[in-house]
Motif scaffolding. Sequence first.
Motif, short mmCIF file in Angstrom:
data_model
loop_
_atom_site.label_atom_id
_atom_site.label_comp_id
_atom_site.label_asym_id
_atom_site.label_seq_id
_atom_site.Cartn_x
_atom_site.Cartn_y
_atom_site.Cartn_z
N UNK A 30 39.94 42.84 32.23
CA UNK A 30 38.68 42.69 32.98
C UNK A 30 38.81 41.61 34.05
N UNK A 31 39.48 40.52 33.70
CA UNK A 31 39.65 39.43 34.66
C UNK A 31 40.53 39.84 35.83
N UNK A 32 41.60 40.58 35.55
CA UNK A 32 42.47 41.02 36.64
C UNK A 32 41.75 42.01 37.56
N UNK A 33 40.93 42.87 36.99
CA UNK A 33 40.17 43.80 37.84
C UNK A 33 39.23 43.04 38.76
N UNK A 34 38.59 41.99 38.22
CA UNK A 34 37.67 41.20 39.04
C UNK A 34 38.42 40.47 40.15
N UNK A 35 39.61 39.93 39.83
CA UNK A 35 40.40 39.23 40.84
C UNK A 35 40.93 40.19 41.89
N UNK A 36 41.41 41.36 41.44
CA UNK A 36 42.00 42.32 42.37
C UNK A 36 41.01 42.81 43.42
N UNK A 37 39.76 42.96 43.03
CA UNK A 37 38.76 43.47 43.97
C UNK A 37 38.46 42.47 45.08
N UNK A 38 38.79 41.19 44.87
CA UNK A 38 38.47 40.17 45.87
C UNK A 38 39.70 39.43 46.41
N UNK A 39 40.87 39.72 45.85
CA UNK A 39 42.07 38.97 46.23
C UNK A 39 42.45 39.22 47.68
N UNK A 40 42.88 38.18 48.37
CA UNK A 40 43.34 38.28 49.75
C UNK A 40 44.76 37.72 49.83
N UNK A 41 45.74 38.61 49.87
CA UNK A 41 47.13 38.21 50.03
C UNK A 41 47.68 38.86 51.29
N UNK A 43 49.46 40.85 53.95
CA UNK A 43 50.14 42.14 53.93
C UNK A 43 49.46 43.18 53.07
N UNK A 44 48.35 42.81 52.38
CA UNK A 44 47.67 43.77 51.50
C UNK A 44 46.17 43.75 51.78
N UNK A 45 45.59 44.93 51.71
CA UNK A 45 44.13 45.02 51.84
C UNK A 45 43.47 44.62 50.52
N UNK A 46 42.21 44.24 50.62
CA UNK A 46 41.47 43.87 49.42
C UNK A 46 41.45 45.02 48.44
N UNK A 47 41.77 44.72 47.18
CA UNK A 47 41.77 45.75 46.15
C UNK A 47 43.08 46.50 46.03
N UNK A 48 44.05 46.19 46.92
CA UNK A 48 45.32 46.93 46.92
C UNK A 48 46.52 46.03 46.58
N UNK A 49 46.26 44.81 46.13
CA UNK A 49 47.36 43.91 45.78
C UNK A 49 48.00 44.37 44.48
N UNK A 50 49.33 44.55 44.44
CA UNK A 50 49.99 45.01 43.21
C UNK A 50 49.80 44.01 42.06
N UNK A 53 52.12 40.88 41.75
CA UNK A 53 51.78 39.78 42.64
C UNK A 53 50.55 39.02 42.15
N UNK A 54 49.58 39.77 41.60
CA UNK A 54 48.39 39.12 41.04
C UNK A 54 48.78 38.20 39.89
N UNK A 55 49.68 38.68 39.05
CA UNK A 55 50.10 37.86 37.91
C UNK A 55 50.84 36.61 38.38
N UNK A 56 51.64 36.75 39.46
CA UNK A 56 52.38 35.61 39.96
C UNK A 56 51.45 34.55 40.57
#
Length: 204
Positions: A30-41, A43-50, A53-56
């Motif tokens: 649940x926490x990773x889904x919440x982070x992925x929807x807002x993460x800004x890295x 080279x990646x669009x919001x919600x598309x970060x692998x 990379x999120x774990x790192x």
Amino acid sequence: MKVTIESISPVQKKLSVEIPPERVTQEIERSYRAVQSNARLKGFRAGKVPRPLLERHFGEQIAAEVSSLLVEESYGRALAEYAIPAVSRPQIVAEKLIAGQPFRYAATVEVRPEVVIRDYEGIEVERKVRKVREEEVVQTLDRLAESFAQLRPITERETVELGDVVTLDYSAFQRGKPVPGMQGKDRLVELKQGTAPPGFVEHL
């Protein structure tokens, strides 16, 4: 959730709590889904970060947040379920949070001691009774009556008597010079001994 309770002392208990792996994984996902929807890295669009990379980038943050959430929800439930009368904040020692594995932590908390009363039957106690004198009753009634008393203007005489309350302006002088702090205006003064400097009441 498994809970083991150990009495460290009469006023301290230790709760060992184990959260099942499925609950741990559920909260991590649940926490990773919440982070992925807002993460800004980059080279990646919001919600598309692998996920790797999120774990790192967010792994430690998510682990800390999930650990705190699991402790908060399970600790309160354990206190209520086992009727533990905690009187302090717990000292928490937690294991590392790993997805797919149980999450364990220990909470040490101070509790109200159990008080067992023994051997009190048959104790003789001397009861002291204080006799109230009649003059004490009269004095108390007078004080009560005085506390409800109301002031009314006096019109039937023009002289001041003991027991009156007067409104006055006053100034004190010494050798023709005003005495600091000894001036007043529209002051209410009850004329009875001990309420003013010697001679003041008599002269009024």
